[in-house]
Design a protein around this motif. Structure first.
Motif, mmCIF file in Angstrom:
data_model
loop_
_atom_site.group_PDB
_atom_site.id
_atom_site.type_symbol
_atom_site.label_atom_id
_atom_site.label_comp_id
_atom_site.label_asym_id
_atom_site.label_seq_id
_atom_site.Cartn_x
_atom_site.Cartn_y
_atom_site.Cartn_z
ATOM 1 N N ALA A 194 -5.887 50.180 -21.275
ATOM 2 C CA ALA A 194 -4.480 50.306 -21.643
ATOM 3 C C ALA A 194 -3.625 50.880 -20.524
ATOM 4 C CB ALA A 194 -4.341 51.189 -22.888
ATOM 5 N N CYS A 195 -4.255 51.368 -19.463
ATOM 6 C CA CYS A 195 -3.478 51.849 -18.315
ATOM 7 C C CYS A 195 -2.671 50.706 -17.697
ATOM 8 C CB CYS A 195 -4.402 52.472 -17.274
ATOM 9 S SG CYS A 195 -5.084 54.068 -17.791
ATOM 10 N N SER A 196 -3.126 49.481 -17.912
ATOM 11 C CA SER A 196 -2.356 48.315 -17.447
ATOM 12 C C SER A 196 -0.987 48.292 -18.106
ATOM 13 C CB SER A 196 -3.102 47.018 -17.793
ATOM 14 O OG SER A 196 -4.423 47.028 -17.308
ATOM 15 N N PHE A 197 -0.949 48.581 -19.397
ATOM 16 C CA PHE A 197 0.310 48.576 -20.135
ATOM 17 C C PHE A 197 1.213 49.733 -19.712
ATOM 18 C CE2 PHE A 197 -2.238 46.534 -23.821
ATOM 19 C CZ PHE A 197 -2.163 45.305 -23.197
ATOM 20 N N ILE A 198 0.608 50.885 -19.438
ATOM 21 C CA ILE A 198 1.391 52.040 -19.003
ATOM 22 C C ILE A 198 2.057 51.742 -17.661
ATOM 23 C CG2 ILE A 198 1.322 54.468 -18.356
ATOM 24 C CD1 ILE A 198 -1.074 54.796 -20.228
#
Length: 217
Positions: free
Chosen positions: A50-54
């Motif tokens: 989910a760091c991709s989304f952040i």
């Protein structure tokens, strides 16, 4: 490398997402990510993938509205949930395009960037070790007696890499880079220990001392 499903500490997620710790806390508090990608058990944690989304949310802030960014995350979120069992190599082959009427967003560059920074985080973890027999359990660069936080402090002080390598001949530029990543992802708590001792394995670059200024009476 770090698994897609691993839950990262908030400080680690900040490094991987290339944002501040304050931004990570904002993501959690404002529920920018789907609840399934966040854990509040025993501290704040974020799903590695989910760091991709952040990264996307903050890097695209100047081009997209908050509503558009949240829409992209909400739309792509299930794809990450379905892909959690996949390795990163397979995840990078997925379609990360999000479409909404006239708007088309490609999240793949953010997924790739996260994959690369997770590689760095994993490598940084690997080069650091602790042992009661080495400097009383102080984290050191593996195979040396060089404290990782001393190296990171030198990087933060913007010392030239040549000077750092002169001080610690057992290191190389890559280990210095990874030491800085490790320290950023795992910051020390409290005030740093002050010591006048030169760490074992280092050499004195200069012994010039600057006297303290006296306060005006």
């Amino acid at each position: 490398m770090t698994a897609v499903t691993e839950m990262l500490k908030a400080t680690e997620a900040a490094v991987v997402s290339r944002v501040s710790l304050r931004d990570i806390n904002r993501v959690i508090d404002e529920r920018i990510l789907p609840d399934a990608f966040v854990s509040l058990d025993n501290g704040r944690h974020v799903l590695a993938g989910a760091c991709s989304f952040i990264a996307f949310y903050f890097e695209s802030a100047k081009r997209l509205t908050s509503e558009e960014r949240l829409f992209a995350i909400k739309t792509a979120g299930p794809r990450l949930t379905r892909s959690r069992a996949l390795a990163w190599a397979a995840l990078l082959r997925e379609d990360w395009t999000v479409r909404d009427e006239f708007l088309t967003i490609d999240l793949l560059p953010f997924v790739k960037g996260t994959s690369e920074r997770l590689d760095d985080l994993g490598a940084a973890r690997e080069i650091v070790c602790t042992s009661d027999d080495i400097l009383g359990g102080t984290p050191v660069i593996r195979g040396t007696r060089v404290p990782v936080y001393d190296v990171a402090a030198a990087v933060a002080a913007e010392y030239p890499i040549g000077r750092i390598l002169d001080a610690w001949p057992s290191l190389d530029a890559e280990k210095v880079r990874l030491a800085a990543i490790y320290a950023e992802a795992n910051p020390l708590r409290g005030r740093p220990r002050v010591s006048s001792d030169i760490p074992e394995g280092s050499t004195i670059v200069t012994d010039r001392r600057v006297p303290r200024r006296r306060k005006a009476g």
